[in-house]
Design a protein around this motif. Structure first.
Motif, PDB file in Angstrom:
ATOM      1  N   PRO A 280       0.790  -1.244   0.000  1.00  0.00           N
ATOM      2  CA  PRO A 280       0.000   0.000   0.000  1.00  0.00           C
ATOM      3  C   PRO A 280       0.821   1.293   0.000  1.00  0.00           C
ATOM      4  O   PRO A 280       0.314   2.330   0.410  1.00  0.00           O
ATOM      5  CB  PRO A 280      -0.808  -0.124   1.295  1.00  0.00           C
ATOM      6  N   PHE A 281       2.071   1.232  -0.399  1.00  0.00           N
ATOM      7  CA  PHE A 281       2.900   2.425  -0.600  1.00  0.00           C
ATOM      8  C   PHE A 281       3.241   3.153   0.707  1.00  0.00           C
ATOM      9  O   PHE A 281       3.296   4.378   0.753  1.00  0.00           O
ATOM     10  CB  PHE A 281       2.224   3.397  -1.579  1.00  0.00           C
ATOM     11  N   ASP A 282       3.509   2.378   1.734  1.00  0.00           N
ATOM     12  CA  ASP A 282       3.814   2.983   3.032  1.00  0.00           C
ATOM     13  C   ASP A 282       5.269   2.795   3.458  1.00  0.00           C
ATOM     14  O   ASP A 282       5.661   3.244   4.537  1.00  0.00           O
ATOM     15  CB  ASP A 282       2.886   2.421   4.110  1.00  0.00           C
ATOM     16  N   LYS A 283       6.089   2.140   2.611  1.00  0.00           N
ATOM     17  CA  LYS A 283       7.498   1.937   2.981  1.00  0.00           C
ATOM     18  C   LYS A 283       8.362   1.923   1.727  1.00  0.00           C
ATOM     19  O   LYS A 283       7.866   1.668   0.610  1.00  0.00           O
ATOM     20  CB  LYS A 283       7.665   0.636   3.760  1.00  0.00           C
ATOM     21  N   LEU A 284       9.643   2.193   1.906  1.00  0.00           N
ATOM     22  CA  LEU A 284      10.602   2.086   0.807  1.00  0.00           C
ATOM     23  C   LEU A 284      10.951   0.607   0.621  1.00  0.00           C
ATOM     24  O   LEU A 284      11.571   0.003   1.487  1.00  0.00           O
ATOM     25  CB  LEU A 284      11.861   2.900   1.107  1.00  0.00           C
ATOM     26  N   VAL A 285      10.543   0.054  -0.498  1.00  0.00           N
ATOM     27  CA  VAL A 285      10.772  -1.355  -0.788  1.00  0.00           C
ATOM     28  C   VAL A 285      12.064  -1.540  -1.585  1.00  0.00           C
ATOM     29  O   VAL A 285      12.848  -2.444  -1.317  1.00  0.00           O
ATOM     30  CB  VAL A 285       9.575  -1.947  -1.565  1.00  0.00           C
ATOM     31  N   ASP A 286      12.278  -0.676  -2.567  1.00  0.00           N
ATOM     32  CA  ASP A 286      13.469  -0.748  -3.419  1.00  0.00           C
ATOM     33  C   ASP A 286      14.192   0.599  -3.407  1.00  0.00           C
ATOM     34  O   ASP A 286      14.139   1.349  -4.391  1.00  0.00           O
ATOM     35  CB  ASP A 286      13.070  -1.095  -4.857  1.00  0.00           C
ATOM     36  N   PRO A 287      14.863   0.943  -2.328  1.00  0.00           N
ATOM     37  CA  PRO A 287      15.585   2.217  -2.302  1.00  0.00           C
ATOM     38  C   PRO A 287      16.602   2.282  -3.448  1.00  0.00           C
ATOM     39  O   PRO A 287      17.257   1.287  -3.767  1.00  0.00           O
ATOM     40  CB  PRO A 287      16.289   2.202  -0.940  1.00  0.00           C
ATOM     41  N   ASP A 288      16.699   3.453  -4.059  1.00  0.00           N
ATOM     42  CA  ASP A 288      17.627   3.665  -5.176  1.00  0.00           C
ATOM     43  C   ASP A 288      18.526   4.849  -4.823  1.00  0.00           C
ATOM     44  O   ASP A 288      18.339   5.961  -5.312  1.00  0.00           O
ATOM     45  CB  ASP A 288      16.835   3.938  -6.458  1.00  0.00           C
ATOM     46  N   PRO A 289      19.505   4.621  -3.945  1.00  0.00           N
ATOM     47  CA  PRO A 289      20.321   5.742  -3.473  1.00  0.00           C
ATOM     48  C   PRO A 289      21.163   6.377  -4.571  1.00  0.00           C
ATOM     49  O   PRO A 289      21.468   7.565  -4.494  1.00  0.00           O
ATOM     50  CB  PRO A 289      21.198   5.106  -2.388  1.00  0.00           C
ATOM     51  N   ASP A 290      21.532   5.633  -5.602  1.00  0.00           N
ATOM     52  CA  ASP A 290      22.352   6.205  -6.666  1.00  0.00           C
ATOM     53  C   ASP A 290      21.561   7.236  -7.472  1.00  0.00           C
ATOM     54  O   ASP A 290      22.037   8.351  -7.717  1.00  0.00           O
ATOM     55  CB  ASP A 290      22.867   5.100  -7.588  1.00  0.00           C
ATOM     56  N   THR A 291      20.349   6.862  -7.892  1.00  0.00           N
ATOM     57  CA  THR A 291      19.513   7.822  -8.611  1.00  0.00           C
ATOM     58  C   THR A 291      19.177   9.012  -7.729  1.00  0.00           C
ATOM     59  O   THR A 291      19.206  10.160  -8.167  1.00  0.00           O
ATOM     60  CB  THR A 291      18.219   7.142  -9.099  1.00  0.00           C
TER      61      THR A 291
END
Length: 339
Positions: A280-291
């Motif tokens: 339900p879009f309440d957490k970071l599932v695939d963090p993309d720190p480079d982007t």
């Protein structure tokens, strides 16, 4: 001693009705986010690509509301989030909004809030499509300036007024046969931008594309000639951010318009997979720190040079747009400190 009667309109029979509290209420302010927002540079407008997600309860809303109620009544509460001073207005892509609808949106947000508005697909898609998205036939209205003015630029500009951040022409993927012959398509875009610029000299126009074949010197020349900018589209159909930056450099100095739509790990056609994995879009599932770090550097450089930056993020970027905005805000501060 007798008292004088109250002036008209102030007596018991004339009392104004009590103010009706908003149906959707914001989450209690997070002091950490409030401090973060206060430290961000000026001329940066951050937000999400829409505001109708029930899963943001506790992050944006005070409790769980249904999607329909949030869509209709949630904008006021959304705009009270400490970090949100912008939002993407994408639903006009499917059906043009009226001047009254734009004005209603503008009336629900503070004076310093900005909208990043997506043009109707009738102007930006080369094909007329069926209900499943399949192309059915050529679209005679593709990049037609008169229609774009009547159904998009004129009502959005007048209805939103100073709360208009940028108008985005997100051009859908082109038919495969066109990709080897981009010159006439770019000239068609150039004509659209010239026609609109003649009628609205100061309106911020941005072009987002979904085919890397657009990224040519002729495309850059068309944008530069008309005072339009390139919308940095972070999406699986486009190259990573580093490979798109030469277009922005060629247009410098100028504003930044960025829409972070989809995590690259899902590829070109991964919207449904991302939605299913991240809901339900309440957490970071695939963090993309480079982007995130690369985008933060672009933002810091843009606002540091006195140019505005309008950046919206989707839930499908990392899993939760509100959490992505907070993480990006922290990265912007870090990037600005290193300048």
């Amino acid at each position: 001693m007798p008292t004088e009667p109250p002036p008209p309109g102030t007596g018991a029979l004339f009392e104004a009705p009590a103010a009706v509290p908003p149906a959707v209420r914001p989450a209690a302010p997070d002091p950490a986010l409030t401090s973060l927002a206060a430290a961000l540079p000026e001329r940066l407008w951050l937000g999400t690509s829409s505001w109708h997600y029930p899963g943001w309860a506790g992050l944006v809303w005070d409790k769980l509301y249904d999607e329909g109620q949030l869509s209709q009544e949630g904008l006021d509460a959304y705009a009270r989030h400490p970090l949100f001073n912008a939002v993407g207005l994408d639903r006009g892509f499917y059906r043009p909004l009226s001047l009254a609808q734009y004005a209603d949106h503008a009336g629900q947000v503070p004076a310093d809030f900005r909208f990043v508005v997506k043009a109707p697909s009738r102007v930006t898609d080369a094909l007329r499509r069926g209900s499943g998205g399949q192309g059915l036939k050529s679209n005679p209205d593709f990049l037609y300036a008169e229609l774009a003015w009547r159904d998009f630029l004129a009502p959005a500009g007048e209805g939103l007024g100073e709360k208009l951040g940028a108008l985005v022409f997100q051009i859908s993927p082109l038919p495969g046969a066109w990709l080897g012959h981009m010159a006439p398509v770019i000239e068609r875009l150039h004509g659209l931008l010239r026609g609109l610029r003649a009628r609205a000299p100061a309106t911020p126009l941005a072009v987002e594309v979904r085919d890397p074949h657009w990224l040519t010197p002729d495309f850059v020349a068309a944008l530069k000639d008309t005072g339009a900018t390139y919308c940095l589209g972070l999406h699986g159909k486009m190259p990573p951010i580093a490979e798109q930056l030469p277009v922005l450099r060629a247009l410098w100095p100028g504003p930044l318009v960025c829409r972070w739509n989809l995590n690259l790990r899902h590829g070109a056609y991964g919207y449904e997979d991302a939605r299913d994995q991240y809901s339900p879009f309440d957490k970071l599932v695939d963090p993309d720190p480079d982007t995130r770090a690369a985008l933060a550097r672009v933002i810091a450089g843009t606002v540091g040079a006195g140019q505005p930056a309008f950046v919206t993020l989707s839930n499908k970027a990392e899993g939760s747009a509100p959490r992505s905005v907070a993480a990006l805000a922290e990265a912007v501060l870090a990037a600005a400190a290193r300048r």
